[in-house]
Design a protein around this motif. Structure first.
Motif, PDB file in Angstrom:
ATOM      1  N   GLY A 164     -20.837   3.789  -3.634  1.00  0.00           N
ATOM      2  CA  GLY A 164     -19.808   2.823  -3.343  1.00  0.00           C
ATOM      3  C   GLY A 164     -18.417   2.911  -3.794  1.00  0.00           C
ATOM      4  N   ALA A 165     -18.346   3.538  -4.679  1.00  0.00           N
ATOM      5  CA  ALA A 165     -16.862   3.952  -5.180  1.00  0.00           C
ATOM      6  C   ALA A 165     -16.363   4.838  -4.123  1.00  0.00           C
ATOM      7  CB  ALA A 165     -16.880   4.766  -6.433  1.00  0.00           C
ATOM      8  N   ALA A 166     -17.063   5.796  -3.517  1.00  0.00           N
ATOM      9  CA  ALA A 166     -16.402   6.567  -2.699  1.00  0.00           C
ATOM     10  C   ALA A 166     -16.184   5.880  -1.218  1.00  0.00           C
ATOM     11  CB  ALA A 166     -17.484   7.930  -2.288  1.00  0.00           C
ATOM     12  N   GLY A 167     -16.943   5.038  -0.718  1.00  0.00           N
ATOM     13  CA  GLY A 167     -16.930   4.313   0.173  1.00  0.00           C
ATOM     14  C   GLY A 167     -15.721   3.199   0.280  1.00  0.00           C
ATOM     15  N   THR A 168     -15.432   2.612  -1.024  1.00  0.00           N
ATOM     16  CA  THR A 168     -14.148   1.906  -0.981  1.00  0.00           C
ATOM     17  C   THR A 168     -13.076   2.747  -1.033  1.00  0.00           C
ATOM     18  OG1 THR A 168     -15.746   0.446  -2.580  1.00  0.00           O
ATOM     19  CG2 THR A 168     -13.082   0.305  -2.952  1.00  0.00           C
ATOM     20  N   TRP A 169     -12.811   3.941  -1.709  1.00  0.00           N
ATOM     21  CA  TRP A 169     -12.064   4.659  -1.523  1.00  0.00           C
ATOM     22  C   TRP A 169     -11.649   5.436  -0.329  1.00  0.00           C
ATOM     23  CZ3 TRP A 169     -11.311  10.117  -0.910  1.00  0.00           C
ATOM     24  CH2 TRP A 169     -10.099  10.715  -1.099  1.00  0.00           C
ATOM     25  N   LEU A 170     -12.626   5.609   0.393  1.00  0.00           N
ATOM     26  CA  LEU A 170     -12.330   6.165   1.997  1.00  0.00           C
ATOM     27  C   LEU A 170     -11.985   4.997   2.735  1.00  0.00           C
ATOM     28  CD1 LEU A 170     -15.387   8.663   2.181  1.00  0.00           C
ATOM     29  CD2 LEU A 170     -12.978   9.081   2.023  1.00  0.00           C
ATOM     30  N   GLY A 171     -12.647   3.633   2.497  1.00  0.00           N
ATOM     31  CA  GLY A 171     -12.229   2.685   3.499  1.00  0.00           C
ATOM     32  C   GLY A 171     -11.092   2.228   3.338  1.00  0.00           C
ATOM     33  N   HIS A 172     -10.421   2.327   1.994  1.00  0.00           N
ATOM     34  CA  HIS A 172      -9.023   2.156   1.711  1.00  0.00           C
ATOM     35  C   HIS A 172      -7.990   3.042   2.258  1.00  0.00           C
ATOM     36  CE1 HIS A 172      -5.589   0.500  -0.361  1.00  0.00           C
ATOM     37  NE2 HIS A 172      -5.186   1.776  -0.947  1.00  0.00           N
ATOM     38  N   ARG A 173      -8.372   4.352   2.257  1.00  0.00           N
ATOM     39  CA  ARG A 173      -7.444   5.305   2.999  1.00  0.00           C
ATOM     40  C   ARG A 173      -7.506   5.046   4.482  1.00  0.00           C
ATOM     41  NH1 ARG A 173      -5.828   9.881   0.420  1.00  0.00           N
ATOM     42  NH2 ARG A 173      -5.943  11.013   2.498  1.00  0.00           N
ATOM     43  N   ALA A 174      -8.794   4.930   5.169  1.00  0.00           N
ATOM     44  CA  ALA A 174      -8.969   4.587   6.609  1.00  0.00           C
ATOM     45  C   ALA A 174      -8.359   3.366   6.970  1.00  0.00           C
ATOM     46  CB  ALA A 174     -10.395   4.937   6.746  1.00  0.00           C
ATOM     47  N   LEU A 175      -8.244   2.283   6.163  1.00  0.00           N
ATOM     48  CA  LEU A 175      -7.508   1.215   6.624  1.00  0.00           C
ATOM     49  C   LEU A 175      -6.121   0.970   6.387  1.00  0.00           C
ATOM     50  CD1 LEU A 175     -10.092  -1.437   5.399  1.00  0.00           C
ATOM     51  CD2 LEU A 175      -9.811  -0.929   7.796  1.00  0.00           C
ATOM     52  N   ALA A 176      -5.559   1.987   5.596  1.00  0.00           N
ATOM     53  CA  ALA A 176      -4.076   2.029   5.066  1.00  0.00           C
ATOM     54  C   ALA A 176      -3.376   2.101   6.599  1.00  0.00           C
ATOM     55  CB  ALA A 176      -3.910   3.120   4.127  1.00  0.00           C
ATOM     56  N   PRO A 177      -3.401   3.089   7.384  1.00  0.00           N
ATOM     57  CA  PRO A 177      -2.580   3.015   8.502  1.00  0.00           C
ATOM     58  C   PRO A 177      -2.720   1.819   9.339  1.00  0.00           C
ATOM     59  CG  PRO A 177      -4.005   5.149   8.112  1.00  0.00           C
ATOM     60  CD  PRO A 177      -4.465   4.149   7.230  1.00  0.00           C
ATOM     61  N   LEU A 178      -4.040   1.270   9.565  1.00  0.00           N
ATOM     62  CA  LEU A 178      -4.210   0.157  10.270  1.00  0.00           C
ATOM     63  C   LEU A 178      -3.603  -0.967   9.504  1.00  0.00           C
ATOM     64  CD1 LEU A 178      -5.334  -1.443  12.750  1.00  0.00           C
ATOM     65  CD2 LEU A 178      -7.425  -1.601  11.426  1.00  0.00           C
ATOM     66  N   SER A 179      -3.643  -1.067   8.413  1.00  0.00           N
ATOM     67  CA  SER A 179      -2.673  -2.421   7.716  1.00  0.00           C
ATOM     68  C   SER A 179      -1.568  -2.124   7.707  1.00  0.00           C
ATOM     69  CB  SER A 179      -3.442  -2.064   6.105  1.00  0.00           C
ATOM     70  OG  SER A 179      -2.933  -3.178   5.523  1.00  0.00           O
ATOM     71  N   ALA A 180      -1.022  -0.973   7.673  1.00  0.00           N
ATOM     72  CA  ALA A 180       0.525  -0.821   7.811  1.00  0.00           C
ATOM     73  C   ALA A 180       0.934  -1.195   8.995  1.00  0.00           C
ATOM     74  CB  ALA A 180       0.796   0.484   7.653  1.00  0.00           C
ATOM     75  N   ALA A 181       0.183  -0.680  10.161  1.00  0.00           N
ATOM     76  CA  ALA A 181       0.644  -1.081  11.656  1.00  0.00           C
ATOM     77  C   ALA A 181       0.705  -2.644  11.682  1.00  0.00           C
ATOM     78  CB  ALA A 181      -0.455  -0.570  12.506  1.00  0.00           C
ATOM     79  N   LEU A 182      -0.515  -3.515  11.172  1.00  0.00           N
ATOM     80  CA  LEU A 182      -0.519  -4.810  11.306  1.00  0.00           C
ATOM     81  C   LEU A 182       0.507  -5.560  10.567  1.00  0.00           C
ATOM     82  CD1 LEU A 182      -4.498  -5.199  11.076  1.00  0.00           C
ATOM     83  CD2 LEU A 182      -3.000  -5.374  13.129  1.00  0.00           C
ATOM     84  N   SER A 183       0.949  -4.841   9.328  1.00  0.00           N
ATOM     85  CA  SER A 183       1.929  -5.476   8.471  1.00  0.00           C
ATOM     86  C   SER A 183       3.107  -5.374   9.523  1.00  0.00           C
ATOM     87  CB  SER A 183       1.923  -4.651   7.122  1.00  0.00           C
ATOM     88  OG  SER A 183       3.213  -5.244   6.539  1.00  0.00           O
ATOM     89  N   LEU A 184       3.373  -4.097  10.097  1.00  0.00           N
ATOM     90  CA  LEU A 184       4.707  -4.000  10.823  1.00  0.00           C
ATOM     91  C   LEU A 184       4.615  -4.976  12.131  1.00  0.00           C
ATOM     92  CD1 LEU A 184       7.072  -2.304  11.542  1.00  0.00           C
ATOM     93  CD2 LEU A 184       5.670  -0.869  12.830  1.00  0.00           C
ATOM     94  N   GLN A 185       3.643  -4.854  12.620  1.00  0.00           N
ATOM     95  CA  GLN A 185       3.419  -6.189  13.806  1.00  0.00           C
ATOM     96  C   GLN A 185       3.719  -7.523  13.181  1.00  0.00           C
ATOM     97  OE1 GLN A 185      -0.683  -7.428  15.144  1.00  0.00           O
ATOM     98  NE2 GLN A 185      -0.052  -7.186  17.206  1.00  0.00           N
TER      99      GLN A 185
END
Length: 409
Positions: A164-185
Motif C-alpha cells: 500500500g505504501a509503495a503503491g501510494t508513493w509510486l502513484g504519486h510519482r507517476a501522477l506528478a507529471p500528469l498533475s503538473a500538465a493538468l495544472s498548467l492547462q
C-alpha cells in the motif's frame, strides 16, 4: 514551478491513495492465494510426517517402556495380554480398535481429543501376531503449525502495508507529471478566460450602447438594429460559454444543473448559425414540436449543439435539418446534412480528439475533428451520448441523446 492549487493537490493525493489501496488489494489477493496453497501443503506434509512416525513406531515397537518422543504404545500379544506405556491419560487408548485389529480387521487412523489434547491413533496387526497401537501427541505439531501460520499472517500483513505504501508513493510519482500538465492547462484556461472576460464585457457594453442609440434614432435601418441585437445576444452567449469553459477546467468545480429547454436552445443555435449557412448557400431548418427538457448546463449544451450545427453546415450540399423529439425517457436531437457522408474508415474514431481525414476533392488536406470530440465529452458529462447514425451513404446524421427532465415524463 508554481504550487498547484489546493483542489488539484487534493485530487492528486486521492488518486495516489486509490492506487495504493488497489496495489494493497491486489497484493492481498496474491498473499491469500499463496497462503492458502502454503497451508494446504503444510497440512499435507504434517499429516504425511505423522503417518510416517506412527508407522515407524508400529514396526519397531518391542515393548511399551521406551517409545519415541511424544509417542505412546499399546501392545497386545497372542495371548491377549495388553500393556500400555506408563503415563498415558485414561481414555486415549482405543482398545476397541486393538481388539478389531487383533481379530484381523483394519481400523482406520483416527484423531482423538482428550483433556484438550489432540492425539493421532494408528492400530495395526503385525506379522509376528502382536497388535500394536501407536498414539502420537500432536501438541508439538500443532504448536509448530500455529507458529508458521502466525509468521505467514504477520508477513502477509506487513507485505500489504508495504504494498500500500509503495503503491501510494509510486502513484504519486507517476501522477506528478500528469498533475503538473493538468495544472498548467488549468492555469492557461484561467488566464485566457481572465484576458477574454474584459474585452467581452466591453464588447457587450458597446453593443448595448449602440443598440440604445439606434433605438432612439427614428431613421435607423431595421436590419441594422436587428444585427446589433444579434451582436448583443452573441456577446452574452460568449460570456456564458467562457464561464462554462472555466468551470469545465476546474477539476473540483461542478457545472450548474438546471432544467434546459432543448427546443428553445436549438432555436437559438439555428438562429445564430443562419448567417453562416446563408453565406454558404445552405438551407438550415428546424423541426420541433412540444418543448423537450433535459437537466444540465445550458451553456455547455449550447456549445455541443453549435458544434453539431457548424459541422453539418460545413459538410452539407444544400440542406441541414435539426430535429428535436422525445423517445421514451430520452431526449433526442438529430442534426442531418445532405453532404457526401462520413468516410467509413474514420467512423470508429470520429469522436476522438484530433481525428483526421481528407475531404473529397481536397487531396492531402487534413481536417481535425476537435468539435465532435467536445460534443462527446459534453454529452458524457450530461449522462448522454452522441453517435453517427447510419444513413446508407446519404449525407450524415449525428444524434445527441440526453436524459429527459422529470417535467417531460
Amino acid at each position: 514551478m508554481r504550487p498547484r492549487p489546493a483542489g488539484e493537490a487534493l485530487l492528486a493525493r486521492r488518486a495516489a491513495v486509490r492506487l495504493g489501496v488497489q496495489a494493497a488489494v491486489i497484493a492481498g489477493l496474491i498473499v491469500v492465494a499463496l497462503t492458502a496453497v502454503a497451508v494446504v501443503v503444510l497440512l499435507g506434509a504434517q499429516r504425511a510426517q505423522v503417518a510416517t512416525q506412527l508407522q515407524r513406531a508400529i514396526v519397531r515397537a518391542d515393548d511399551v517402556a521406551d517409545p519415541p518422543d511424544g509417542m505412546y504404545l499399546v501392545l497386545r500379544d497372542r495371548t491377549g495380554a495388553v500393556t500400555v506405556t506408563p503415563g498415558l491419560h485414561a481414555g486415549v487408548a482405543d482398545l476397541g480398535a486393538v481388539a478389531d485389529a487383533a481379530a484381523g480387521g483394519s481400523p482406520p487412523t483416527v484423531e482423538r481429543s482428550v483433556d484438550h489434547v489432540q492425539y493421532e491413533v494408528a492400530t495395526e496387526l503385525r506379522s509376528d501376531g502382536t497388535t500394536v497401537q501407536a498414539i502420537l501427541d500432536l501438541t508439538v505439531n500443532h504448536a509448530e503449525r500455529n507458529r508458521l501460520l502466525a509468521t505467514m499472517f504477520a508477513t502477509g500483513l506487513a507485505g500489504l502495508l508495504v504494498a500500500g505504501a509503495a503503491g501510494t508513493w509510486l502513484g504519486h510519482r507517476a501522477l506528478a507529471p500528469l498533475s503538473a500538465a493538468l495544472s498548467l492547462q488549468r492555469r492557461f484556461v484561467a488566464d485566457a478566460g481572465h484576458e477574454l472576460r474584459t474585452p467581452l464585457t466591453l464588447l457587450g457594453t458597446r453593443a448595448q450602447l449602440l443598440r440604445r442609440r439606434l433605438r432612439r434614432d427614428p431613421g435607423a435601418d431595421p436590419e441594422v438594429v436587428a444585427e446589433v441585437e444579434g451582436v448583443v445576444t452573441d456577446a452574452g452567449r460568449l460570456t456564458a460559454i467562457l464561464e462554462d469553459l472555466l468551470l469545465a477546467a476546474d477539476p473540483v468545480g461542478a457545472r450548474p444543473r438546471e432544467v434546459v429547454d432543448l427546443t428553445d436552445l436549438c432555436r437559438d443555435v439555428v438562429a445564430a448559425a443562419e448567417a453562416d449557412a446563408t453565406d454558404r448557400g445552405i438551407d438550415l431548418g428546424l423541426d420541433v414540436g412540444d418543448p423537450v427538457h433535459t437537466t444540465g448546463s445550458a451553456a455547455a449544451l449550447r456549445r455541443a449543439l453549435t458544434a453539431l450545427a457548424d459541422n453539418a453546415v460545413r459538410h452539407a450540399a444544400r440542406v441541414v435539418t435539426m430535429t428535436v423529439r422525445v423517445e421514451g425517457h430520452t431526449a433526442v436531437v438529430d442534426v442531418t446534412d445532405d453532404g457526401e457522408g462520413v468516410d467509413p474508415a474514420l467512423a470508429p474514431r470520429l469522436f476522438d480528439r484530433f481525428a483526421t481525414t481528407s475531404r473529397p476533392g481536397e487531396a492531402g488536406r487534413r481536417r481535425y475533428g476537435l468539435g465532435l470530440a467536445l460534443v462527446a465529452e459534453i454529452a458524457a458529462a450530461h449522462d448522454g451520448r452522441v453517435a453517427l447514425v447510419d444513413t446508407a451513404g446519404r449525407g450524415a446524421t449525428f444524434r445527441l441523446t440526453l436524459p429527459v427532465a422529470p417535467r417531460n415524463l
